[in-house]
Design an enzyme around this catalytic site. Structure first.
Site, PDB file in Angstrom:
ATOM      1  N   LEU A   6       0.835  -1.212   0.000  1.00  0.00           N
ATOM      2  CA  LEU A   6       0.000   0.000   0.000  1.00  0.00           C
ATOM      3  C   LEU A   6       0.863   1.253   0.000  1.00  0.00           C
ATOM      4  CD1 LEU A   6      -2.683  -1.086   2.635  1.00  0.00           C
ATOM      5  CD2 LEU A   6      -2.576  -1.569   0.175  1.00  0.00           C
ATOM      6  N   GLY A  83      -9.176   4.329   2.740  1.00  0.00           N
ATOM      7  CA  GLY A  83      -8.836   3.332   3.754  1.00  0.00           C
ATOM      8  C   GLY A  83      -8.063   2.165   3.171  1.00  0.00           C
ATOM      9  N   THR A  84      -7.469   1.378   4.084  1.00  0.00           N
ATOM     10  CA  THR A  84      -6.564   0.320   3.651  1.00  0.00           C
ATOM     11  C   THR A  84      -7.307  -0.854   2.988  1.00  0.00           C
ATOM     12  OG1 THR A  84      -6.613  -0.299   5.988  1.00  0.00           O
ATOM     13  CG2 THR A  84      -4.640   0.807   5.214  1.00  0.00           C
ATOM     14  N   HIS A 308      28.571  26.764   4.007  1.00  0.00           N
ATOM     15  CA  HIS A 308      29.617  27.439   4.789  1.00  0.00           C
ATOM     16  C   HIS A 308      29.228  27.593   6.253  1.00  0.00           C
ATOM     17  CE1 HIS A 308      30.360  29.069   0.686  1.00  0.00           C
ATOM     18  NE2 HIS A 308      29.071  29.354   0.718  1.00  0.00           N
TER      19      HIS A 308
HETATM   20  P1  TTP Z   1      -1.633   5.780   6.990  1.00  0.00           P
HETATM   21  O1  TTP Z   1      -0.334   5.863   7.702  1.00  0.00           O
HETATM   22  O2  TTP Z   1      -2.877   5.639   7.767  1.00  0.00           O
HETATM   23  O3  TTP Z   1      -1.802   7.024   6.033  1.00  0.00           O
HETATM   24  P2  TTP Z   1      -0.712   7.855   5.278  1.00  0.00           P
HETATM   25  O4  TTP Z   1       0.467   7.025   4.940  1.00  0.00           O
HETATM   26  O5  TTP Z   1      -1.345   8.555   4.137  1.00  0.00           O
HETATM   27  O6  TTP Z   1      -0.217   8.923   6.330  1.00  0.00           O
HETATM   28  P3  TTP Z   1      -0.995  10.105   7.118  1.00  0.00           P
HETATM   29  O7  TTP Z   1      -1.835   9.438   8.157  1.00  0.00           O
HETATM   30  O8  TTP Z   1       0.152  10.868   7.678  1.00  0.00           O
HETATM   31  O9  TTP Z   1      -1.788  10.930   6.147  1.00  0.00           O
HETATM   32  O10 TTP Z   1      -1.591   4.568   5.970  1.00  0.00           O
HETATM   33  C1  TTP Z   1      -1.043   3.299   6.212  1.00  0.00           C
HETATM   34  C2  TTP Z   1      -0.573   2.706   4.910  1.00  0.00           C
HETATM   35  O11 TTP Z   1      -1.654   2.477   4.012  1.00  0.00           O
HETATM   36  C3  TTP Z   1       0.357   3.604   4.160  1.00  0.00           C
HETATM   37  O12 TTP Z   1       1.315   2.777   3.534  1.00  0.00           O
HETATM   38  C4  TTP Z   1      -0.523   4.271   3.118  1.00  0.00           C
HETATM   39  C5  TTP Z   1      -1.566   3.241   2.842  1.00  0.00           C
HETATM   40  N1  TTP Z   1      -2.906   3.734   2.536  1.00  0.00           N
HETATM   41  C6  TTP Z   1      -3.396   3.587   1.251  1.00  0.00           C
HETATM   42  O13 TTP Z   1      -2.704   3.088   0.354  1.00  0.00           O
HETATM   43  N2  TTP Z   1      -4.665   4.009   0.995  1.00  0.00           N
HETATM   44  C7  TTP Z   1      -5.468   4.565   1.952  1.00  0.00           C
HETATM   45  O14 TTP Z   1      -6.609   4.906   1.648  1.00  0.00           O
HETATM   46  C8  TTP Z   1      -4.922   4.721   3.269  1.00  0.00           C
HETATM   47  C9  TTP Z   1      -5.754   5.349   4.355  1.00  0.00           C
HETATM   48  C10 TTP Z   1      -3.649   4.290   3.519  1.00  0.00           C
END
Ligand code: TTP
Length: 393
Positions: A6, A83-84, A308
């Site tokens: 991700l 979201g993930t 410098h």
């Molecule tokens: P997060 O750490 O929750 O999100 P982020 O990396 O964008 O950071 P921040 O909270 O500072 O904005 O995400 C966890 C992992 O999942 C990270 O590798 C990014 C990924 N992710 C996605 O690919 N899509 C998404 O919709 C979300 C929420 C996260």
């Protein structure tokens, strides 16, 4: 097994560093942050990497291309960061059979990722002191019986470390409803997998989630320390190199420079004459560290110049920054309290006694600027000659 990595997040907590470069492409040791997860998956035997990209996707595609280490790399685009679970769902058409999911901004212990792949269905877990701020895993008879997000009374100190080896069936469960914070979360998919399968917890010895600027420093402390000494660049006979120092081909170390590892000096960078660079420090491509400059425990991104009479400690400088002569960074408070930094508008503790500044791309400081601990300068900000800069700008 395919591995979904991700890398579509906006990286809002690490701003301004993620303003133009997505967080997964920020350097950690000798490669971008996301390459550590990708390489761990490849070493564990992944037969395809599916990178989920979205925010600032081009640099990710450019770096990884269509193949890495002989393993095909493909892409799925998540246009909104919902979201993930949503991120894995957009990669759905790439998936058949069991699949792994890793966060592109986590540093995993590679041996544990191997065990994760072997013992699937499985989830990586890490023992933490403060489980209440994580997804907490309960186990029963050697398998995971439950996951509870940020419980007030955690049943164990085993935190979910964001690496999963799912059975093929899980692809049917990706379409989870939104959580309280409005995101479709992979942990809800895991909860369903736990109901239907025996999921093995794979304990990590170490794990790092890189979300905020000081965590980028800490990630570099870890990964620079793993590099072996290698001098391919042009190093003056009167320079002194100690410990794990890597000078890449095309980099120059001039007379009188003292470099104490772990330090990585990337191609095109110049150090000295008479500069002092202390670990753990990463000097990116074409960085210039000039006469009577001391750099300690810092990350300087490509094209930055500190030419410098300067001191830079425990800091992250973005790309093409120019520090005027005599610019000095303070990295310690007189009261010895932990340094604070502004994350998404809130002033929070970094948990570090020593922390300097975070400077966005293209910042220019006037000569003799003094920068105070925990200062954040946005992209293209400037300071005046002789200014004591105490407030973010
Ligand atoms: P997060 O750490 O929750 O999100 P982020 O990396 O964008 O950071 P921040 O909270 O500072 O904005 O995400 C966890 C992992 O999942 C990270 O590798 C990014 C990924 N992710 C996605 O690919 N899509 C998404 O919709 C979300 C929420 C996260």
């Amino acid at each position: 097994m395919k591995a979904v990595v991700l890398a579509a997040g906006k990286g809002t907590r690490i701003r301004p560093l993620s303003e133009t470069v997505p967080k997964p492409m920020l350097p950690v040791g000798d490669r971008p942050l996301a390459a550590h997860a990708v390489d761990a998956a490849i070493d564990a035997g992944a037969d395809e990497i599916v990178l989920v990209v979205g925010y600032e996707a081009d640099p990710v595609r450019e770096f990884f291309g269509s193949e890495r280490g002989g393993v095909p790399v493909s892409y799925a685009v998540q246009s909104e960061q919902n979201g993930t679970a949503d991120a894995v769902n957009v990669a759905r058409s790439h998936l058949e059979g069991p699949f792994a999911v890793l966060n592109g901004d986590n540093l995993y212990d590679p041996a544990a990722i191997e065990r994760l792949f072997e013992q699937r269905p499985a989830v990586c877990a890490i023992e933490v002191d403060d489980p209440a701020s994580y997804g907490v895993l309960s186990t029963d008879d050697g398998t995971v019986s439950r996951i509870v997000e940020k419980p007030t009374e955690p049943s164990t100190n085993l935190a979910n470390a964001g690496a999963y080896a799912f059975p093929a069936k899980a692809v049917e469960w990706l379409d989870v409803s939104a959580s309280e914070r409005g995101e479709h979360e992979i942990t809800d998919v895991l909860a369903r997998v736990i109901e239907e399968f025996a999921v093995t917890p794979v304990t990590l010895e170490r794990w790092m989630d890189v979300g905020r600027p000081w965590e980028l420093l800490e990630a570099n402390e870890l990964k620079l320390d793993e590099l072996d000494r290698r001098v391919d660049g042009d190093v003056s006979g009167s320079a002194h190199l100690e410990g794990n120092v890597v000078v890449e081909s095309g980099a120059t170390v001039k007379p009188g420079a003292v470099i104490e590892g772990p330090v990585l000096i990337r191609s095109g960078a110049t150090v000295g004459p008479n500069a002092y660079v202390r670990g753990a420090t990463l000097l990116g491509e074409d960085v210039s560290v000039g006469n009577a400059v001391e750099i300690k425990n810092s990350v300087l991104l490509a094209g930055t110049s500190v030419s410098h009479l300067s001191y830079v400690g425990d800091s992250v400088l973005g790309r093409n920054v120019n520090f005027g002569a005599g610019t000095t960074v303070a990295n310690l408070r007189h009261d010895d309290a932990d340094v604070k930094y502004t994350v998404k508008g809130d002033r929070i503790s970094t948990g570090r006694r020593k922390f300097g500044v975070v400077v966005g791309d293209g910042v220019k400081t006037g000569i003799n600027s003094s920068l105070t601990p925990g200062l954040r300068l946005e992209n293209e900000a400037t300071t005046d000659p002789g200014e004591v800069v105490e407030r973010d700008r």
